[in-house]
Design a protein around this motif. Structure first.
Motif, mmCIF file in Angstrom:
data_model
loop_
_atom_site.group_PDB
_atom_site.id
_atom_site.type_symbol
_atom_site.label_atom_id
_atom_site.label_comp_id
_atom_site.label_asym_id
_atom_site.label_seq_id
_atom_site.Cartn_x
_atom_site.Cartn_y
_atom_site.Cartn_z
ATOM 1 N N LEU A 155 79.777 19.973 52.638
ATOM 2 C CA LEU A 155 79.378 20.488 51.336
ATOM 3 C C LEU A 155 80.381 21.529 50.839
ATOM 4 C CD1 LEU A 155 77.372 20.549 49.024
ATOM 5 C CD2 LEU A 155 75.999 22.177 50.345
ATOM 6 N N TYR A 156 80.861 22.400 51.722
ATOM 7 C CA TYR A 156 81.858 23.400 51.329
ATOM 8 C C TYR A 156 83.110 22.712 50.766
ATOM 9 C CZ TYR A 156 85.635 26.678 51.386
ATOM 10 O OH TYR A 156 86.735 27.416 51.003
ATOM 11 N N LYS A 157 83.625 21.733 51.498
ATOM 12 C CA LYS A 157 84.851 21.046 51.056
ATOM 13 C C LYS A 157 84.627 20.339 49.729
ATOM 14 C CE LYS A 157 86.711 20.444 55.675
ATOM 15 N NZ LYS A 157 86.949 19.502 56.768
ATOM 16 N N LEU A 158 83.467 19.728 49.551
ATOM 17 C CA LEU A 158 83.148 19.060 48.294
ATOM 18 C C LEU A 158 83.113 20.074 47.144
ATOM 19 C CD1 LEU A 158 82.276 16.440 46.842
ATOM 20 C CD2 LEU A 158 79.925 17.064 47.425
ATOM 21 N N ASN A 159 82.467 21.213 47.357
ATOM 22 C CA ASN A 159 82.407 22.246 46.330
ATOM 23 C C ASN A 159 83.794 22.809 46.036
ATOM 24 O OD1 ASN A 159 79.657 22.462 45.484
ATOM 25 N ND2 ASN A 159 79.180 23.312 47.483
ATOM 26 N N TRP A 160 84.578 23.066 47.062
ATOM 27 C CA TRP A 160 85.923 23.617 46.859
ATOM 28 C C TRP A 160 86.780 22.652 46.032
ATOM 29 C CZ3 TRP A 160 91.009 22.508 47.784
ATOM 30 C CH2 TRP A 160 91.905 23.564 47.638
ATOM 31 N N ARG A 161 86.758 21.377 46.406
ATOM 32 C CA ARG A 161 87.531 20.386 45.641
ATOM 33 C C ARG A 161 87.045 20.292 44.205
ATOM 34 N NH1 ARG A 161 87.151 17.225 50.410
ATOM 35 N NH2 ARG A 161 85.492 16.023 49.454
ATOM 36 N N THR A 162 85.741 20.279 44.015
ATOM 37 C CA THR A 162 85.184 20.183 42.675
ATOM 38 C C THR A 162 85.629 21.361 41.813
ATOM 39 O OG1 THR A 162 83.251 18.989 43.491
ATOM 40 C CG2 THR A 162 83.033 20.051 41.340
ATOM 41 N N LEU A 163 85.506 22.559 42.334
ATOM 42 C CA LEU A 163 85.860 23.750 41.562
ATOM 43 C C LEU A 163 87.351 23.822 41.263
ATOM 44 C CD1 LEU A 163 83.588 26.379 43.356
ATOM 45 C CD2 LEU A 163 83.157 25.222 41.188
ATOM 46 N N THR A 164 88.185 23.541 42.263
ATOM 47 C CA THR A 164 89.630 23.644 42.036
ATOM 48 C C THR A 164 90.137 22.554 41.104
ATOM 49 O OG1 THR A 164 90.077 22.461 44.111
ATOM 50 C CG2 THR A 164 90.124 24.865 44.197
ATOM 51 N N VAL A 165 89.641 21.338 41.256
ATOM 52 C CA VAL A 165 90.068 20.257 40.364
ATOM 53 C C VAL A 165 89.573 20.523 38.941
ATOM 54 C CG1 VAL A 165 89.760 17.804 39.821
ATOM 55 C CG2 VAL A 165 90.352 18.509 42.147
#
Length: 177
Positions: A155-165
């Motif tokens: 979930l952390y990696k998904l959120n990080w990718r979503t926010l940065t992209v």
């Protein structure tokens, strides 16, 4: 399970768009950052557990505890399990950020993103020190946080990718729009 996590991440992203975190002059990517630092915002977005919040009782019986699925800012600012879980996630994922950057994030975003939100009852470093042990259990998003826990790495990696992209796309819109 992955579909549920993706759906949850989409909701969190939508909420973060509705409630801007930083107010500044300029454009995204040109002096304005939507999610600075993205590692801390991803941590905050990854903790979706109901929280055990206290309220003062009107019948002079003292304090009552209420499990809240959508806690108020005051609950986020005072819930030790939430603060410690968030502090440990930030500590684990934001190692290249300065303490001053993390403390500024902490004060501006832990309880939410409203102008008149309460400050956390513990500073970032204090919450980290108050854990007392290295968390080794991943928080189950459907149960109330009772102590410092790990966040789901997926979930952390998904959120990080979503926010940065998303921030990159917004900067591109500013550049070419």
């Amino acid at each position: 399970m992955l579909r549920r996590i993706q759906s949850l991440a989409s909701i969190i992203l939508l909420l973060s768009l509705i409630c801007p975190v930083y107010s500044a002059n300029g454009f995204v990517g040109y002096g304005v950052s939507m999610y600075k630092p993205p590692c801390a915002h991803a941590c905050r977005s990854s903790i979706t557990n109901p929280l055990n919040c206290s309220t003062n009782s009107n019948d002079d019986m003292g304090i009552t505890w209420i499990i809240e699925k959508s806690p108020e800012p005051h609950c986020y600012a005072t819930n030790d399990a939430f603060l410690q879980t968030l502090a440990y996630c930030i500590y684990s994922h934001c190692r290249t950020e300065s303490n001053s950057t993390l403390q500024r994030y902490w004060e501006m975003n832990v309880a939410g993103s409203e102008k008149d939100q309460p400050l956390p009852n513990q500073a970032y470093q204090q919450a980290l020190q108050n854990i007392g042990f290295r968390p080794n259990i991943t928080a189950n998003a459907s149960t109330a946080l009772e102590s410092a826990s790990l966040v789901s790495e997926e979930l952390y990696k998904l959120n990080w990718r979503t926010l940065t992209v998303f921030e990159e796309v917004e900067a591109t819109h500013e550049k070419f729009g």
